[in-house]
Write a protein that holds these residues in place. Structure first.
Motif, short mmCIF file in Angstrom:
data_model
loop_
_atom_site.label_atom_id
_atom_site.label_comp_id
_atom_site.label_asym_id
_atom_site.label_seq_id
_atom_site.Cartn_x
_atom_site.Cartn_y
_atom_site.Cartn_z
N ARG A 1 0.82 -1.22 0.00
CA ARG A 1 0.00 0.00 0.00
C ARG A 1 0.85 1.27 0.00
O ARG A 1 0.46 2.29 -0.58
CB ARG A 1 -0.93 -0.01 1.22
N ILE A 2 2.03 1.22 0.65
CA ILE A 2 2.88 2.42 0.68
C ILE A 2 3.96 2.37 -0.40
O ILE A 2 4.92 3.13 -0.37
CB ILE A 2 3.51 2.64 2.07
N GLY A 3 3.79 1.42 -1.35
CA GLY A 3 4.63 1.43 -2.54
C GLY A 3 5.99 0.79 -2.39
O GLY A 3 6.91 1.11 -3.16
N ILE A 4 6.17 -0.12 -1.44
CA ILE A 4 7.45 -0.82 -1.35
C ILE A 4 7.50 -1.84 -2.48
O ILE A 4 6.61 -2.68 -2.61
CB ILE A 4 7.62 -1.51 0.02
N GLU A 5 8.54 -1.78 -3.28
CA GLU A 5 8.64 -2.61 -4.47
C GLU A 5 9.52 -3.83 -4.21
O GLU A 5 10.43 -3.80 -3.38
CB GLU A 5 9.18 -1.78 -5.64
N GLY A 6 9.25 -4.90 -4.98
CA GLY A 6 10.04 -6.11 -4.85
C GLY A 6 9.75 -6.83 -3.54
O GLY A 6 8.82 -6.49 -2.80
N LEU A 7 10.56 -7.84 -3.22
CA LEU A 7 10.41 -8.57 -1.96
C LEU A 7 11.02 -7.74 -0.83
O LEU A 7 12.17 -7.33 -0.91
CB LEU A 7 11.10 -9.93 -2.05
N PHE A 8 10.24 -7.52 0.21
CA PHE A 8 10.76 -6.70 1.32
C PHE A 8 10.75 -7.41 2.66
O PHE A 8 11.48 -7.01 3.57
CB PHE A 8 9.98 -5.38 1.43
N LEU A 9 9.96 -8.47 2.84
CA LEU A 9 9.97 -9.16 4.13
C LEU A 9 11.35 -9.71 4.49
O LEU A 9 11.76 -9.63 5.66
CB LEU A 9 8.93 -10.28 4.16
N PRO A 10 12.12 -10.27 3.53
CA PRO A 10 13.47 -10.72 3.90
C PRO A 10 14.35 -9.58 4.41
O PRO A 10 15.17 -9.78 5.32
CB PRO A 10 14.01 -11.31 2.59
N SER A 11 14.19 -8.37 3.86
CA SER A 11 14.99 -7.23 4.33
C SER A 11 14.62 -6.88 5.77
O SER A 11 15.50 -6.56 6.59
CB SER A 11 14.77 -6.02 3.43
N TYR A 12 13.33 -6.93 6.07
CA TYR A 12 12.91 -6.67 7.44
C TYR A 12 13.44 -7.75 8.38
O TYR A 12 13.91 -7.45 9.49
CB TYR A 12 11.38 -6.61 7.51
N ALA A 13 13.36 -9.00 7.96
CA ALA A 13 13.86 -10.09 8.80
C ALA A 13 15.36 -9.92 9.06
O ALA A 13 15.83 -10.15 10.18
CB ALA A 13 13.59 -11.44 8.13
N GLU A 14 16.09 -9.52 8.05
CA GLU A 14 17.54 -9.31 8.22
C GLU A 14 17.81 -8.23 9.25
O GLU A 14 18.73 -8.36 10.08
CB GLU A 14 18.16 -8.92 6.87
N GLN A 15 17.00 -7.17 9.24
CA GLN A 15 17.18 -6.09 10.21
C GLN A 15 16.85 -6.57 11.62
O GLN A 15 17.54 -6.21 12.59
CB GLN A 15 16.29 -4.90 9.85
N VAL A 16 15.81 -7.38 11.77
CA VAL A 16 15.46 -7.93 13.08
C VAL A 16 16.60 -8.80 13.61
O VAL A 16 16.99 -8.70 14.78
CB VAL A 16 14.16 -8.76 13.01
N ILE A 17 17.16 -9.64 12.75
CA ILE A 17 18.26 -10.52 13.16
C ILE A 17 19.48 -9.69 13.57
O ILE A 17 20.15 -9.98 14.57
CB ILE A 17 18.62 -11.50 12.03
N GLU A 18 19.76 -8.63 12.82
CA GLU A 18 20.90 -7.78 13.15
C GLU A 18 20.71 -7.11 14.51
O GLU A 18 21.64 -6.99 15.30
CB GLU A 18 21.07 -6.71 12.07
N THR A 19 19.48 -6.69 14.80
CA THR A 19 19.20 -5.98 16.05
C THR A 19 19.10 -6.93 17.24
O THR A 19 19.57 -6.61 18.33
CB THR A 19 17.88 -5.19 15.92
N MET A 20 18.51 -8.11 17.04
CA MET A 20 18.16 -8.99 18.16
C MET A 20 18.99 -10.27 18.22
O MET A 20 18.90 -11.03 19.19
CB MET A 20 16.68 -9.39 18.06
N GLY A 21 19.78 -10.55 17.19
CA GLY A 21 20.48 -11.82 17.11
C GLY A 21 21.46 -12.09 18.23
O GLY A 21 21.66 -13.23 18.63
N ALA A 22 22.09 -11.04 18.76
CA ALA A 22 23.06 -11.26 19.84
C ALA A 22 22.37 -11.77 21.10
O ALA A 22 22.92 -12.59 21.84
CB ALA A 22 23.80 -9.95 20.14
N SER A 23 21.14 -11.31 21.35
CA SER A 23 20.39 -11.74 22.53
C SER A 23 19.65 -13.05 22.29
O SER A 23 19.37 -13.79 23.23
CB SER A 23 19.39 -10.66 22.95
N TYR A 24 19.32 -13.32 21.02
CA TYR A 24 18.58 -14.53 20.67
C TYR A 24 19.31 -15.24 19.53
O TYR A 24 18.96 -15.09 18.36
CB TYR A 24 17.13 -14.17 20.28
#
Length: 594
Positions: free
Chosen positions: A319-342
């Motif tokens: 709806r806000i015009g994000i093009e291509g596949l974006f869920l993997p990019s979000y997952a990568e950011q979550v892993i980068e932020t939280m991976g050390a603790s989990y």
């Protein structure tokens, strides 16, 4: 001094470690043991439920943890408020038969002041005011303990059961609670605002649950039974504390969420929508942690919950015009932020990426067509149950997503009952076959056979002298309920035991051909004349069949381990059939086996 989320987590756990608590790692979001009240872990105490009920031995009397939690009740609120989340971290300290109200209150007060730097004049507390239906009065003990640590009586507020009586579900451990609130000042509200009310002035940050009872539901109402030992279960929301410590107005501005919000702003090609960015940030965290704990998208149970949050995120991103596949990019950011603790996120990175991409690719193939159909329907101002069912069945739109989009466009959907009928009819068609059974009706019959559930003793004994509690006919079957039963009931893909019922003189009365489960209760399906209610019988399990079934059960675990070794650590069990003469093992995998 501003504290990061990681520092808050460590400050809490370290404080209670020094106070004699054993630090425990977070349990999985998927409950490790059968619990019919929840599909996912919703509170810090869920993995400890067996300890509170006295049916498992805890590793220590005092425990502390930071537990991954997921609550479906808040899905539709995410994005609309500054604080609602689906996935969150819950810090907790637990006393299982150790200290009780006084110890919990004294430690919470000390950590709030010394560890988190609160001004004592800014802290208010609430306590349980009592409830006539539960047969409980005001929590005078808690009031006295709060006054003893220095909280004046005028800052101790009595609240009703809806606010200050905690339970993990309709049944199970529960008890009165006392909550700590931060008074943020008159700039956030009015002089007559109070904790527990609908206002922004008072922000709840810690809940102390005085676990005293095990709750059961009866036709007459809830029944509370005292637990073996009074216990303590507390919950402090890490993300809520981060909001306070980092001095921001919304959770989405805290350090765990800011990178995800910024990612959305970078990827969006249309006008920035704050609500959409919040949904993407929260749901991508939920997606990453759920897949990391072995949940995969599906149309049933916890897999449906995952699919729902993923498709809601995909719809908002589109709806806000994000093009291509974006869920993997979000997952990568979550892993980068939280991976050390989990670290499980890092270990499961490849699996998370594959499922995120596969679900997004699959839904996007029908999203455009489904959205066009929905737009046409909403333009006409009418959305019926048949339309919603078609969107679900043909285009993969969860009913919640359809309902939400319709509400945004001012066309409320009011045919939930009719939609449910269409879904039930579809499930009936799918399940139709020689093995189909009316399980729900059978469970009602089992519970009506006697008030007391069967005591299962089949792990200790295979031959038991017992009494018949009830007999009934259901769908052409004879159901019989014993006082004690050595027979294992069907469940989790494993068939029930078979065997015989005999008289005291050894003569056979009836054959046991199946065992039906109803929660923690069961009934035998018998072939032959039913013994009378009150008659003493000998219940004997077929030892050869039980042993063969046990061997095949063990084989499923060996097969699971072999699949993970050969195909990868992403493989998880998705179902099974375990019988004496065969087994079937269903598992998750993202491609054909080569």
């Amino acid at each position: 001094m501003t504290m990061t989320s990681d520092e808050i987590r460590e400050r809490f756990l370290e404080f209670f470690e020094h106070a004699g608590h054993l630090r425990r790692p977070s349990a999985s979001l998927v409950p490790a043991t059968f619990d019919e009240t929840v599909l996912l872990t919703t509170a810090g105490m869920h993995p400890l439920k067996g300890y509170f009920l006295g049916i498992e031995q805890p590793p220590a009397q005092l425990l502390t943890s930071c537990q991954k939690c997921f609550r479906t009740t808040d899905i539709e609120n995410v994005g609309n408020t500054s604080r609602h989340l689906t996935f969150f971290e819950m810090l907790g300290n637990f006393s299982i038969g150790g200290y009780f109200k006084q110890g919990a209150i004294e430690q919470a007060w000390a950590l709030a002041l010394e560890g988190f730097g609160f001004d004592p004049a800014d802290i208010w507390v609430t306590v349980f005011e009592g409830d006539e239906e539960l047969g409980l009065g005001p929590d005078e003990d808690a009031i006295a303990h709060w006054e003893a640590v220095g909280v004046p009586r005028e800052r101790i507020v009595l609240c009703p059961r809806s606010e200050n009586f905690w339970q993990a579900g309709p049944t199970g451990p529960c008890g009165p609670c006392s909550e700590l609130y931060l008074d943020r000042g008159l700039e956030y509200g009015a002089p007559d605002d109070l904790p527990g009310g609908e206002n922004e002035r008072f922000l709840e940050f810690w809940n102390l649950v005085f676990m005293q009872f095990d709750q059961d539901l009866t036709p007459e109402g809830p029944v509370l039974t005292p637990l073996p030992a009074p216990s303590i279960d507390t919950g402090l929301g890490l993300n809520r504390m981060a909001l306070i410590q980092q001095g921001v107005e919304t959770i989405f501005e805290t350090d765990q969420f800011a990178p995800l919000m910024e990612l959305g702003r970078e990827l969006a090609t249309r006008t920035i929508d704050e609500r959409a960015l919040r949904i993407l940030a929260d749901h991508s965290r939920a997606m990453t942690f759920l897949i990391g704990d072995g949940v995969v998208p599906s149309n049933e149970d916890r897999g449906y919950i995952l699919r729902r949050v993923m498709r809601r995120a995909i719809q908002q991103g589109t709806r806000i015009g994000i093009e291509g596949l974006f869920l993997p990019s979000y997952a990568e950011q979550v892993i980068e932020t939280m991976g050390a603790s989990y670290p499980e996120l890092v270990e499961q990175r490849a699996t998370i990426m594959k499922w995120a991409a596969a679900e997004e690719e699959g839904f996007k193939r029908t999203l455009e067509q489904g959205t066009k159909l929905l737009d046409d329907l909403l333009a006409n101002g009418v959305l019926g149950a048949a339309d919603a069912f078609r969107l679900h069945d043909t285009f993969g739109f969860p009913i919640e997503l359809t309902r939400e989009i319709a509400a945004e466009r001012g066309v409320p959907f009011a045919q939930d009952a009719q939609f449910t009928e269409l879904m039930d009819a579809q499930r009936t068609r799918s399940a139709a076959g020689p093995g189909a059974r009316k399980v729900g009706r059978a469970e009602e019959v089992i519970r009506d056979l006697s008030a007391d559930p069967v005591q299962f003793v089949g792990y200790e004994e295979l031959d038991v002298h017992t009494i018949v509690q009830g007999v009934a006919q259901e769908d052409g079957r004879t159901l019989l309920k014993l006082a004690e039963s050595p027979f294992y009931a069907q469940g989790g893909g494993q068939v029930g035991d078979i065997g015989v019922l005999s008289a005291a003189d050894g003569s056979q009365l009836a054959r046991v051909v199946d065992v039906v489960r109803a929660g923690d209760d069961q009934a035998l399906v018998i072939d032959g004349p039913a013994p009378a209610v009150g008659e003493r019988v000998v219940a004997s399990v077929d030892r050869a069949a039980r042993h063969a079934t046990q061997c095949n059960h063990t084989a499923t675990h060996l097969l699971h381990a072999a699949l993970r070794t050969v195909l990868g650590e992403h493989v998880h069990q998705a179902g099974s059939v375990v019988e004496p003469d065969r087994l079937r093992f269903d598992f998750t995998h993202h491609g054909p086996i080569k």
